[in-house]
Design an enzyme around this catalytic site. Structure first.
Site, PDB file in Angstrom:
ATOM      1  N   GLU A 179      -0.861  -7.349  -5.326  1.00  0.00           N
ATOM      2  CA  GLU A 179      -1.580  -6.769  -6.463  1.00  0.00           C
ATOM      3  C   GLU A 179      -1.528  -7.640  -7.723  1.00  0.00           C
ATOM      4  O   GLU A 179      -2.460  -7.613  -8.533  1.00  0.00           O
ATOM      5  CB  GLU A 179      -1.050  -5.356  -6.760  1.00  0.00           C
ATOM      6  CG  GLU A 179      -1.430  -4.313  -5.703  1.00  0.00           C
ATOM      7  CD  GLU A 179      -0.564  -4.378  -4.450  1.00  0.00           C
ATOM      8  OE1 GLU A 179       0.473  -5.083  -4.467  1.00  0.00           O
ATOM      9  OE2 GLU A 179      -0.907  -3.736  -3.437  1.00  0.00           O
ATOM     10  N   HIS A 214      -6.080   7.644  -5.604  1.00  0.00           N
ATOM     11  CA  HIS A 214      -4.865   8.354  -5.203  1.00  0.00           C
ATOM     12  C   HIS A 214      -4.023   8.753  -6.409  1.00  0.00           C
ATOM     13  O   HIS A 214      -2.827   8.464  -6.509  1.00  0.00           O
ATOM     14  CB  HIS A 214      -4.056   7.519  -4.195  1.00  0.00           C
ATOM     15  CG  HIS A 214      -4.753   7.452  -2.878  1.00  0.00           C
ATOM     16  ND1 HIS A 214      -5.981   6.853  -2.752  1.00  0.00           N
ATOM     17  CD2 HIS A 214      -4.435   7.929  -1.669  1.00  0.00           C
ATOM     18  CE1 HIS A 214      -6.391   6.963  -1.511  1.00  0.00           C
ATOM     19  NE2 HIS A 214      -5.482   7.614  -0.826  1.00  0.00           N
TER      20      HIS A 214
END
Ligand SMILES: Cc1ncc(C[n+]2csc(CCOP(=O)(O)OP(=O)(O)O)c2C)c(N)n1
Length: 624
Positions: free
Chosen positions: A370, A420
């Protein structure tokens, strides 16, 4: 291309000029990192006067080769390079104002300077950005500009670099050159590998790069290595340069060169002697004009990019906002080739996959890395080449917070979309639940934060994001819901929406995402009990709609309830409380996820952790 002896001597002299100006500037500032500049001098000289093609009068020209100084603390050598190259504003006088308040040359590079694309100085981030630029050059622009990134050896311990090495090797970025300035010393200790250049070589080769060990103070060897890099196809090249920290020719910097204790220190009493010795053996007006770029690219447009078609959902259709994100991004992609998507192996969850299916050539799979994902996005967006939409589970953006923080200093134009959100994801449990993301993104100066609650507002948030400069965050949700807005509803940055109101509202309830739907249920329950509430969809948390929040609080006797699928700190409650902080007579009751969540059905978790409709009803009754 062979270089004659006159030019070789000029490159050596330019290296010494770089040393001189770096020492002078840091001495004038009485702070800074001269020894980190001195090890890099020959590399910078060859880069700026032999290797890179750029137009010094147009530093941001899209055709120029790019240079990222990942070891940003060596800023003085970068400034000296642009001074020697002839940048009109970087005068010798300016160099001597280094680090002064209000002066143009700061301690570390930032894009306030037109020759800097991204801020560096938080070590370990430059290579990801450079990889994003190189990917853009090779696959989107299909142009021949090349990208160069210089890293310190101490810096190379950061794991984020190896995410970038892996990415660049995987995508065969043969237009990218990393230069490791292996000067053996870090800040407070020698580096772990010191001068073990063979270990560095083995590492970079293992990541699919073409490594070349070079004497980093030998201009002839450096020229040859850069030529070899250019001739290398299908692999990025890494110059593994053995250098000495604080080095100057012929022991001019004796007592400093290759010694601990000189990191981040101006040369002080030693400066005059070292400068005199270097100048005595240097032609201080040596100069070679930088090679010019091939001009094939024009400046990208900045026109409004709209959805190719308005939202279109049936009244009883239940759609998750994460799914609407994919739909919207595809629509934007139909409107402009500047829209690109990227994701970290979660595209089937974030629905970036919808965009990828339509535009495979404009989607970058960044795998589970990430920090690099965000860095690549920042690099892609540089010089306005693209508008990157970066998606992953919202929780995992926290791993890249430093990249996002630096992105703000870099004036990065990236759109981060986190799916999410919160406990409503249910069964996967707390490791996958984003409960800090709103707080994190709200701290980004000049950032924008959207939290859409239905597919219509999600599509419009994506459209607004594409047309809003800077770092924009959009939070998407997993549970499905019907649309709360008509298909033609208009949304704006910094504006919230009132969904329920009457002349007799007792409490204002502010929510978003799953909690907005809980608030709407609570509204029905309370209405049956004869209590009217005003329901606000916050939609945009930053900038917050202070006027609307103040007006609503005033209309409901100063009684406000916030409810969010986020920890109590820094989310919707924080945004509302901040907006109302100077209004007297206001009470903000904040419902947020209490305690540490566990796995379970989403609805059950909303109940257990205090953010369901029943908790909103109770809070309103308490206040009303
Ligand atoms: C992420 C991060 N950690 C720590 C620092 C503080 N720091 C600045 S320079 C430096 C040493 C860098 O050593 P190296 O990469 O070898 O560069 P050199 O100065 O030796 O060329 C450190 C620890 C920082 N700027 N960024």
């Amino acid at each position: 291309m062979a270089v004659d002896s006159k030019n070789l001597q000029a490159l050596k002299d330019i290296a010494n000029r770089l040393r001189v100006y770096s020492i002078e500037a840091t001495s004038a500032a009485n702070s800074g990192h001269p020894t980190s500049c001195m090890s890099a001098a020959e590399i910078i000289s060859v880069l700026f006067h032999k290797e890179m093609r750029y137009d010094v009068s147009k530093p941001r020209d899209p055709n120029n080769d790019r240079f990222i100084l990942s070891k940003g603390h060596a800023a003085p050598v970068l400034y000296a390079a642009w001074h020697i190259a002839g940048h009109k504003d970087v005068t010798h006088e300016e160099l001597l104002k280094l680090r002064q308040y209000g002066a143009m040359l700061e301690g570390h590079p930032t894009p306030k300077l037109d020759f800097v694309d991204v801020a560096t100085g938080s070590l370990g981030q430059g290579l990801s950005v450079a990889a994003g630029m190189a990917y853009t050059g090779k696959y989107f622009d299909k142009a021949d500009y090349r990208t160069y990134c210089m890293l310190g050896d101490g810096e190379s311990a950061e794991g984020s670099n190896w995410e970038a090495f892996s990415f660049a090797g995987t995508y065969k970025l043969d237009n990218l050159v990393a230069i490791l300035d292996i000067n053996r010393l870090g800040q407070s200790d020698p580096t772990a590998l010191q001068h073990s250049v063979d270990v560095y070589l083995a590492r970079v080769n293992a990541f699919g790069w073409h490594g070349i060990v070079v004497d980093g103070h030998d201009v002839t060897a450096l020229i040859a290595a850069f030529e070899e890099a250019k001739a290398t196809k299908d692999k990025p090249t890494c110059l593994v340069c053995k250098t000495y920290k604080g080095y100057a020719w012929d022991n001019a910097a004796e007592g400093i060169n290759d010694l601990m204790g000189w990191h981040g220190k101006p040369l002080g009493d030693r400066a005059a002697d070292v400068l005199a010795k270097i100048k005595a053996q240097t032609n201080m007006s040596a100069f070679i004009p930088p090679p010019n770029p091939n001009v094939t690219l024009t400046e990208p447009g900045t026109e409004f990019i709209g959805l190719s078609a308005p939202p279109s959902y049936k009244p009883d259709e239940k759609v998750a906002t994460r799914k609407a994100y994919g739909t919207a991004l595809k629509k934007l992609g139909e409107s402009s080739t500047r829209i690109v998507g990227m994701d970290g192996d979660t595209k089937n969850s974030t629905f970036a996959i919808t965009f990828q299916a339509a535009f495979p050539d404009r989607f970058i799979e960044c795998f589970i890395a990430e920090q690099n994902l965000v860095g690549v996005g920042i690099g892609c967006g540089c010089r306005k080449r693209t508008i990157p939409f970066i998606s992953t589970f919202s929780a995992f953006f926290t791993r890249a917070f430093d990249q996002i923080r630096m992105g703000a200093i870099s004036q990065a134009n990236i759109k981060c979309v986190g799916s999410h959100a919160g406990i409503s994801i249910g069964e996967d449990g707390p490791s996958q639940m984003a409960l800090e993301d709103l707080a994190m993104f709200r701290t980004i100066p000049t950032g924008t934060v959207f939290y859409p609650s239905d597919p219509v507002s999600m599509e419009r948030a994506v459209e607004l994001a594409a047309n809003t400069e800077g770092i924009v965050f959009i939070r998407s949700s997993r549970p499905t819901s019907v649309c709360v807005y008509p298909m033609d509803e208009k949304f704006e940055v910094g504006k919230s929406k009132v969904l329920r109101q009457s002349a007799d509202d007792k409490v204002t309830v502010v929510g978003a995402g799953v909690t907005l739907h809980e608030a709407l249920q609570a509204y029905e329950t309370l209405k049956k009990d004869g209590i009217n509430i005003r329901v606000i969809d916050i939609f945009c948390l930053k900038p917050a709609d202070s006027d609307l929040l103040k007006a609503s609080a005033a209309a409901t006797g100063g009684k406000v309830v916030t409810v969010e699928d986020h920890y109590p700190e820094g989310g919707i409650g924080g945004a509302v409380a901040e907006a109302l902080s100077e209004v007297s007579g206001v009470t903000v009751k904040r419902l947020a996820v209490n305690g540490m969540p566990s796995s379970g059905p989403g609805a059950k978790l909303l109940e257990v952790h205090g953010i369901s409709a029943s908790h909103i009803v109770a809070a309103c009754k308490q206040l009303a």
